[in-house]
Scaffold this motif. Structure first.
Motif, PDB file in Angstrom:
ATOM      1  N   LEU A 118      14.439  62.393  33.060  1.00  0.00           N
ATOM      2  CA  LEU A 118      13.576  62.795  31.946  1.00  0.00           C
ATOM      3  C   LEU A 118      13.126  61.569  31.167  1.00  0.00           C
ATOM      4  CD1 LEU A 118      15.233  65.956  30.345  1.00  0.00           C
ATOM      5  CD2 LEU A 118      13.005  65.819  31.464  1.00  0.00           C
ATOM      6  N   PRO A 119      11.826  61.430  30.931  1.00  0.00           N
ATOM      7  CA  PRO A 119      11.346  60.279  30.148  1.00  0.00           C
ATOM      8  C   PRO A 119      11.976  60.267  28.757  1.00  0.00           C
ATOM      9  CG  PRO A 119       9.516  61.407  31.214  1.00  0.00           C
ATOM     10  CD  PRO A 119      10.716  62.282  31.399  1.00  0.00           C
ATOM     11  N   LEU A 120      12.330  59.085  28.305  1.00  0.00           N
ATOM     12  CA  LEU A 120      12.993  58.939  27.008  1.00  0.00           C
ATOM     13  C   LEU A 120      12.153  59.529  25.877  1.00  0.00           C
ATOM     14  CD1 LEU A 120      15.591  57.705  25.843  1.00  0.00           C
ATOM     15  CD2 LEU A 120      14.335  55.574  25.502  1.00  0.00           C
ATOM     16  N   ILE A 121      10.832  59.424  26.006  1.00  0.00           N
ATOM     17  CA  ILE A 121       9.938  59.907  24.946  1.00  0.00           C
ATOM     18  C   ILE A 121      10.003  61.423  24.770  1.00  0.00           C
ATOM     19  CG2 ILE A 121       7.920  60.164  26.458  1.00  0.00           C
ATOM     20  CD1 ILE A 121       6.198  59.156  24.150  1.00  0.00           C
ATOM     21  N   HIS A 122      10.362  62.147  25.835  1.00  0.00           N
ATOM     22  CA  HIS A 122      10.405  63.616  25.769  1.00  0.00           C
ATOM     23  C   HIS A 122      11.803  64.171  25.505  1.00  0.00           C
ATOM     24  CE1 HIS A 122       6.259  63.983  26.810  1.00  0.00           C
ATOM     25  NE2 HIS A 122       6.404  63.492  28.030  1.00  0.00           N
ATOM     26  N   GLN A 123      12.798  63.317  25.524  1.00  0.00           N
ATOM     27  CA  GLN A 123      14.167  63.810  25.355  1.00  0.00           C
ATOM     28  C   GLN A 123      14.416  64.460  23.988  1.00  0.00           C
ATOM     29  OE1 GLN A 123      17.021  60.778  26.542  1.00  0.00           O
ATOM     30  NE2 GLN A 123      15.871  60.362  28.433  1.00  0.00           N
ATOM     31  N   PRO A 124      13.828  63.960  22.885  1.00  0.00           N
ATOM     32  CA  PRO A 124      14.038  64.631  21.590  1.00  0.00           C
ATOM     33  C   PRO A 124      13.520  66.073  21.586  1.00  0.00           C
ATOM     34  CG  PRO A 124      13.162  62.427  21.263  1.00  0.00           C
ATOM     35  CD  PRO A 124      13.070  62.709  22.729  1.00  0.00           C
ATOM     36  N   LYS A 125      12.478  66.361  22.356  1.00  0.00           N
ATOM     37  CA  LYS A 125      11.922  67.715  22.392  1.00  0.00           C
ATOM     38  C   LYS A 125      12.891  68.680  23.071  1.00  0.00           C
ATOM     39  CE  LYS A 125       7.456  65.448  22.681  1.00  0.00           C
ATOM     40  NZ  LYS A 125       6.418  64.966  23.602  1.00  0.00           N
ATOM     41  N   MET A 158      25.590  58.852  34.131  1.00  0.00           N
ATOM     42  CA  MET A 158      24.917  59.102  32.850  1.00  0.00           C
ATOM     43  C   MET A 158      25.492  58.246  31.728  1.00  0.00           C
ATOM     44  SD  MET A 158      22.441  61.293  33.134  1.00  0.00           S
ATOM     45  CE  MET A 158      22.210  62.036  31.538  1.00  0.00           C
ATOM     46  N   SER A 159      26.787  57.973  31.769  1.00  0.00           N
ATOM     47  CA  SER A 159      27.379  57.160  30.701  1.00  0.00           C
ATOM     48  C   SER A 159      26.779  55.763  30.687  1.00  0.00           C
ATOM     49  CB  SER A 159      28.895  57.086  30.870  1.00  0.00           C
ATOM     50  OG  SER A 159      29.234  56.534  32.124  1.00  0.00           O
ATOM     51  N   GLN A 160      26.426  55.259  31.872  1.00  0.00           N
ATOM     52  CA  GLN A 160      25.789  53.944  31.947  1.00  0.00           C
ATOM     53  C   GLN A 160      24.376  53.994  31.388  1.00  0.00           C
ATOM     54  OE1 GLN A 160      27.329  50.993  33.046  1.00  0.00           O
ATOM     55  NE2 GLN A 160      25.501  50.162  32.043  1.00  0.00           N
ATOM     56  N   LEU A 161      23.658  55.087  31.673  1.00  0.00           N
ATOM     57  CA  LEU A 161      22.303  55.252  31.126  1.00  0.00           C
ATOM     58  C   LEU A 161      22.339  55.324  29.605  1.00  0.00           C
ATOM     59  CD1 LEU A 161      20.551  57.813  33.523  1.00  0.00           C
ATOM     60  CD2 LEU A 161      20.286  55.331  33.445  1.00  0.00           C
ATOM     61  N   VAL A 162      23.340  56.026  29.087  1.00  0.00           N
ATOM     62  CA  VAL A 162      23.490  56.134  27.627  1.00  0.00           C
ATOM     63  C   VAL A 162      23.780  54.759  27.035  1.00  0.00           C
ATOM     64  CG1 VAL A 162      24.960  57.048  25.785  1.00  0.00           C
ATOM     65  CG2 VAL A 162      24.212  58.554  27.657  1.00  0.00           C
ATOM     66  N   GLU A 163      24.666  54.030  27.702  1.00  0.00           N
ATOM     67  CA  GLU A 163      25.016  52.686  27.223  1.00  0.00           C
ATOM     68  C   GLU A 163      23.808  51.758  27.248  1.00  0.00           C
ATOM     69  OE1 GLU A 163      28.020  49.043  28.507  1.00  0.00           O
ATOM     70  OE2 GLU A 163      28.547  51.118  29.033  1.00  0.00           O
ATOM     71  N   ASP A 164      22.946  51.938  28.259  1.00  0.00           N
ATOM     72  CA  ASP A 164      21.747  51.099  28.385  1.00  0.00           C
ATOM     73  C   ASP A 164      20.581  51.611  27.543  1.00  0.00           C
ATOM     74  OD1 ASP A 164      23.149  49.555  30.177  1.00  0.00           O
ATOM     75  OD2 ASP A 164      22.298  50.509  31.965  1.00  0.00           O
ATOM     76  N   LYS A 165      20.813  52.645  26.736  1.00  0.00           N
ATOM     77  CA  LYS A 165      19.794  53.227  25.856  1.00  0.00           C
ATOM     78  C   LYS A 165      18.617  53.838  26.633  1.00  0.00           C
ATOM     79  CE  LYS A 165      22.130  51.596  22.342  1.00  0.00           C
ATOM     80  NZ  LYS A 165      22.977  52.496  21.531  1.00  0.00           N
ATOM     81  N   LEU A 166      18.897  54.301  27.858  1.00  0.00           N
ATOM     82  CA  LEU A 166      17.866  54.945  28.671  1.00  0.00           C
ATOM     83  C   LEU A 166      17.964  56.466  28.608  1.00  0.00           C
ATOM     84  CD1 LEU A 166      18.000  52.627  31.816  1.00  0.00           C
ATOM     85  CD2 LEU A 166      16.298  52.616  29.974  1.00  0.00           C
ATOM     86  N   PHE A 167      19.055  56.951  28.017  1.00  0.00           N
ATOM     87  CA  PHE A 167      19.217  58.396  27.819  1.00  0.00           C
ATOM     88  C   PHE A 167      19.916  58.601  26.492  1.00  0.00           C
ATOM     89  CE2 PHE A 167      20.459  62.753  28.475  1.00  0.00           C
ATOM     90  CZ  PHE A 167      19.487  63.255  29.339  1.00  0.00           C
TER      91      PHE A 167
END
Length: 335
Positions: A118-125, A158-167
């Motif tokens: 999911l693109p980061l820009i759409h995750q808040p929605k 996913m934890s790595q994506l979160v750490e890298d600020k991609l999710f």
């Protein structure tokens, strides 16, 4: 009939297996299925995450649909329209009202596969819908209640994506209230013969020799269950007969042996309390191949990838070793 044919009992709707890991997972799913809380499935590509998501839906007894969405296939400019829907005239080309995935999954289950894409820009929605349980179509001020359940899945860390600020961390924690690990085929090799028979009966009803099933069991399956099923589908087309031996499978070259398994077996053999390990294993391989092929030395040689004369020579050596042991002690002394 081989020993695996009567054991294909489903542990969950659409899922079979006798492996302890699968039974433990099935027990967890049966407990959480009737909850409306989000479920997050972790597993390598091809492990059947959508099948498990569908099983959760069926066990939940929800009245709505099971709607599967591949997040990696959603064009970024169509994200809101596809997920939340739009009104007629909301944008150029919107010639009618469209019910998005959330509306389609109301009272049912929305499965977000490859949610990490999911693109980061759409995750808040998406986060907002999970928090408020409400969404709006594009071009409408009306809020619609979401009464479905979210099941998401991914094959990445996913934890790595979160750490890298991609999710988004807050979205990740919203999605994985119940986190389940889907085992790879490597982790449930004992289920492979069972799965082979199950897939074979769905196709041309081909059957496999016991040795062929063992061959599958120790083959390499980086694509997991999806690759195994595709292989059986391929064999159902390519095979000239309905009964396949290990030699037939080797000739058709549909799969390769797993070198990691060979290394593991080698370590186990080295740890055995045998004085001459190479000779003991060599003898055992020949005897087992001859036993499997019911005494057919030519087929036994093919199984082991050696010349028939190697089998004959080894059998002669084994018999010379065994036969004297059957003579009385007095007879041996006289001879």
């Amino acid at each position: 009939m081989n020993k695996y044919e009567n054991k294909a009992q489903p542990v969950l709707p659409g899922i079979i297996g006798n492996n302890p890991t699968i039974h433990k997972l099935a027990s967890q799913i049966q407990k959480i299925a009737k909850s409306d809380r989000p479920v997050f499935l972790k597993g390598a590509t091809g492990t059947g995450k959508e099948l498990f998501a569908n099983a959760i839906h069926q066990l939940s007894q929800r009245l709505g649909q099971f709607v599967a969405v591949n997040c990696s296939a959603i064009p970024e400019n169509l994200f809101e329209s596809l997920l939340f829907g739009h009104e007629k005239g909301a944008f150029t080309g919107a010639d009618r009202r469209h019910h998005g995935f959330f509306a389609q999954a109301n009272n049912g289950t929305l499965f977000l596969d490859e949610v990490a894409e999911l693109p980061l820009i759409h995750q808040p929605k998406l986060l907002r819908v999970l928090e408020t349980r409400r969404f709006s179509r594009i071009g409408s001020n009306e809020e619609i209640e979401f009464t479905g359940r979210i099941v998401s899945a991914t094959h990445v860390d996913m934890s790595q994506l979160v750490e890298d600020k991609l999710f988004r961390e807050d979205l990740f924690y919203r999605l994985n209230l119940f986190e389940l690990d889907i085992p790879s085929l490597e982790e449930r090799r004992d289920d492979i013969p069972l799965l082979v028979n199950y897939f074979a009966k769905k196709e041309r009803n081909i059957t496999f020799s016991p040795c062929a099933l063992e061959f599958f069991k120790y083959a390499s399956w980086p694509g997991n269950i999806r690759q195994l099923k595709n292989t059986i589908d391929k064999l159902s087309v390519l095979a000239e007969n309905d009964y396949l031996s290990a030699h037939c499978i080797q000739e058709l070259a549909v799969c390769e042996p797993d070198e990691t398994i060979i290394s593991k077996l080698a370590r186990e053999i080295i740890a055995m309390p045998l004085s001459n390990k190479l000779k003991a294993i060599h003898d055992a391989l020949v005897e087992e191949a001859v036993s499997i092929t019911e005494g057919n030395k030519t087929q036994a040689a093919r199984l082991l990838g050696v010349h028939r004369k190697v089998i004959e020579r080894k059998l002669q050596q084994i018999r010379l070793k065994i036969i004297p042991n059957h003579f009385p002690q007095t007879d041996r002394k006289q001879g």
